[in-house]
Every structure is written in structure tokens, then in C-alpha cells.
Design a protein around this motif. Sequence first.
Motif, short mmCIF file in Angstrom:
data_model
loop_
_atom_site.label_atom_id
_atom_site.label_comp_id
_atom_site.label_asym_id
_atom_site.label_seq_id
_atom_site.Cartn_x
_atom_site.Cartn_y
_atom_site.Cartn_z
N ALA A 146 0.81 -1.21 0.00
CA ALA A 146 0.00 0.00 0.00
C ALA A 146 0.85 1.27 0.00
N SER A 147 2.11 1.18 0.40
CA SER A 147 2.97 2.36 0.49
C SER A 147 4.13 2.38 -0.49
N MET A 148 4.40 1.27 -1.14
CA MET A 148 5.57 1.18 -2.02
C MET A 148 5.34 1.92 -3.34
N SER A 149 6.45 2.25 -3.99
CA SER A 149 6.42 2.77 -5.35
C SER A 149 6.61 1.59 -6.29
N ALA A 150 5.84 1.55 -7.35
CA ALA A 150 5.95 0.43 -8.28
C ALA A 150 5.82 0.94 -9.70
N PRO A 151 6.51 0.34 -10.61
CA PRO A 151 7.52 -0.70 -10.42
C PRO A 151 8.85 -0.08 -10.01
N ALA A 152 9.74 -0.90 -9.52
CA ALA A 152 11.10 -0.45 -9.21
C ALA A 152 11.85 -0.33 -10.52
N VAL A 153 12.72 0.65 -10.62
CA VAL A 153 13.53 0.80 -11.83
C VAL A 153 14.71 -0.15 -11.70
N SER A 154 14.92 -0.96 -12.74
CA SER A 154 15.97 -1.97 -12.64
C SER A 154 16.91 -1.93 -13.84
N VAL A 155 18.10 -2.41 -13.60
CA VAL A 155 19.12 -2.59 -14.63
C VAL A 155 19.74 -3.96 -14.39
N ASN A 156 20.55 -4.43 -15.32
CA ASN A 156 21.24 -5.70 -15.08
C ASN A 156 22.69 -5.45 -14.71
N THR A 157 23.37 -6.48 -14.32
CA THR A 157 24.74 -6.34 -13.78
C THR A 157 25.72 -5.81 -14.82
N THR A 158 25.42 -5.96 -16.10
CA THR A 158 26.34 -5.48 -17.15
C THR A 158 26.04 -4.06 -17.61
N THR A 159 24.97 -3.46 -17.11
CA THR A 159 24.68 -2.06 -17.44
C THR A 159 25.86 -1.21 -17.00
N THR A 160 26.25 -0.26 -17.83
CA THR A 160 27.40 0.56 -17.46
C THR A 160 27.02 1.57 -16.38
N ILE A 161 28.03 2.06 -15.68
CA ILE A 161 27.82 3.06 -14.64
C ILE A 161 27.16 4.31 -15.24
N GLY A 162 27.62 4.71 -16.42
CA GLY A 162 27.03 5.87 -17.10
C GLY A 162 25.56 5.66 -17.44
N GLU A 163 25.22 4.47 -17.96
CA GLU A 163 23.82 4.17 -18.27
C GLU A 163 22.96 4.17 -17.01
N ALA A 164 23.49 3.61 -15.94
CA ALA A 164 22.75 3.57 -14.67
C ALA A 164 22.46 4.98 -14.19
N ALA A 165 23.45 5.87 -14.27
CA ALA A 165 23.25 7.26 -13.86
C ALA A 165 22.19 7.92 -14.73
N ARG A 166 22.19 7.64 -16.02
CA ARG A 166 21.16 8.20 -16.92
C ARG A 166 19.77 7.67 -16.54
#
Length: 163
Positions: A5-25
Amino acid sequence: MNVSASMSAPAVSVNTTTTIGEAARHMDVYAVGCLVVTEGGVLRGIVTDRDIAVRAVAAGLDRDDPIGEVMTTPVVTVDVTDDIHAAYRTFRNSGVRRLPVLDGQRVVGMLTLDDLLMDVFRRVADLLGPVAWSVLEEPPGPQDEIGPRAQVDGSGPPTSRGS
């Protein structure tokens, strides 16, 4: 009340190979401060804007390095069916600010300290609502140093509707 009832959905996700730059974007585009890191739908870690600043930028990593190098693991989580009070305890005991919400192995949302703060505000508003409405029934206007504005007809001090 359940965590759902209080959570935000969906969670934004990436995979382990996503680059640091892409994750920041992703954080910028979705206006979030953390991402869940999944592999094949299974939670592998979590990465926050602070992780990127401290573990990546300050450590001299390249923006093309995988996010898996700076993610936090293991991840403290709550279950979608957990009572909100269990989430309060988990936050208090773990010291984290964000909890991925799981349904089995699948990430279905994110619960943050801000979400719990909103829960507290709603509870206080529910508790104080009747009192607030009784106060709002008083005529609006400035208050003098002694208290509420005196009645216009001068027949005496205003009557109290509370306590």
C-alpha cells in the motif's frame, strides 16, 4: 496495512552489465536515487546515487565499467505481503534508506523512508482530522497577542470548541 500500500511500483531496474554511465542516466530519466540490479529477473544487488559518487567516481572507475562493480550486495528486502510495521523494524535495524519489495524472487516495487514518512503524515492527519475541522469552523482571521480574534459584535470572548 501491507507494504504494497505504500511502495512505489515498479522499481527501476538494470542488469549487472549495465554501465555506470547508463545507470546514472536511468536515475536521471526516472528521477530516482537507486536502481535494483537484476539478472534473469532475480535480484542481485542495489545501486544508489551515492554508490555511483563514492564507489565509482571517487574511486576513479570509468563510466563504461559495469554497475555490478559498485552495487551493494546482499540486499536487505521486504516481502510485498509484510505488514508495514515489519518494514519500519527492517529500516530501523538495517540502517538502509530503501528496500526493494519482493513477491517471491521477483522485485515488484521499492519502499523508501520517504514512503514511510508519508504513511506517518497520513496517520497523523487521520488522528487529528476531527480536531482540525473543529478549529477550521472558527472564523478565519489574524490573532492578536492574547489569542483568537474577538467577536465582531463585542459581546464577549469567543467560545472554545475544543478541549
